[in-house]
Design a protein around this motif. Sequence first.
Motif, PDB file in Angstrom:
ATOM      1  N   GLN A 128     -14.290   9.840  -2.693  1.00 30.43           N
ATOM      2  CA  GLN A 128     -13.821  11.157  -3.124  1.00 30.43           C
ATOM      3  C   GLN A 128     -13.026  11.036  -4.422  1.00 30.43           C
ATOM      4  N   ASN A 129     -12.176  10.043  -4.511  1.00 27.27           N
ATOM      5  CA  ASN A 129     -11.330   9.910  -5.686  1.00 27.27           C
ATOM      6  C   ASN A 129     -12.062   9.338  -6.889  1.00 27.27           C
ATOM      7  N   ALA A 172       0.494   8.084  -5.627  1.00 21.45           N
ATOM      8  CA  ALA A 172      -0.715   8.903  -5.728  1.00 21.45           C
ATOM      9  C   ALA A 172      -0.442  10.335  -5.263  1.00 21.45           C
ATOM     10  N   SER A 173       0.240  10.463  -4.165  1.00 22.32           N
ATOM     11  CA  SER A 173       0.523  11.781  -3.606  1.00 22.32           C
ATOM     12  C   SER A 173       1.451  12.600  -4.503  1.00 22.32           C
ATOM     13  N   ILE A 174       2.569  12.011  -4.891  1.00 17.93           N
ATOM     14  CA  ILE A 174       3.558  12.747  -5.691  1.00 17.93           C
ATOM     15  C   ILE A 174       3.021  13.070  -7.080  1.00 17.93           C
ATOM     16  N   ALA A 180      -5.648   9.515  -9.113  1.00 11.30           N
ATOM     17  CA  ALA A 180      -6.947   9.118  -8.551  1.00 11.30           C
ATOM     18  C   ALA A 180      -7.104   7.599  -8.536  1.00 11.30           C
ATOM     19  N   VAL A 181      -6.662   6.937  -9.606  1.00 14.88           N
ATOM     20  CA  VAL A 181      -6.741   5.469  -9.641  1.00 14.88           C
ATOM     21  C   VAL A 181      -5.870   4.877  -8.539  1.00 14.88           C
ATOM     22  N   ALA A 182      -4.695   5.438  -8.335  1.00 13.68           N
ATOM     23  CA  ALA A 182      -3.818   4.957  -7.259  1.00 13.68           C
ATOM     24  C   ALA A 182      -4.469   5.180  -5.894  1.00 13.68           C
ATOM     25  N   TRP A 183      -5.085   6.349  -5.686  1.00 11.62           N
ATOM     26  CA  TRP A 183      -5.767   6.610  -4.409  1.00 11.62           C
ATOM     27  C   TRP A 183      -6.938   5.663  -4.213  1.00 11.62           C
ATOM     28  N   ILE A 217       0.820  -1.215   0.000  1.00 16.29           N
ATOM     29  CA  ILE A 217       0.000   0.000   0.000  1.00 16.29           C
ATOM     30  C   ILE A 217       0.854   1.266   0.000  1.00 16.29           C
ATOM     31  N   GLU A 218       1.923   1.268   0.760  1.00 19.60           N
ATOM     32  CA  GLU A 218       2.723   2.480   0.922  1.00 19.60           C
ATOM     33  C   GLU A 218       3.264   3.044  -0.393  1.00 19.60           C
TER      34      GLU A 218
END
Length: 86
Positions: free
Chosen positions: A61-62, A12-14, A43-46, A5-6
């Motif tokens: 949300q995503n 997703a963040s970067i 968004a897909v990663a989130w 997950i990490e």
Amino acid sequence: MDNFIEPIRWFASISGMIAATIVSLDWGRRDTGWAMVLFCLSAVAWITGAVLMRDWALGSQNVVLLLIDLLGVYRYLIRDRNTAEA
């Protein structure tokens, strides 16, 4: 599971930060369109991370953000600019 997950969460963040930077720099339609593609990937990663973490608020949300980003991809990369101005 956390080891899986990490990296997804970091991607997703970067990728979201990079896409936001590209949009804010206003380099033109084509670059904004590719930033929207990057937003879609973010968004897909989130969504993936949210499903794995069972975080339904983040996931829902995503899903909405993904739909908005897809509209941006259509608007900036797919739609013919000349017919849109007519």
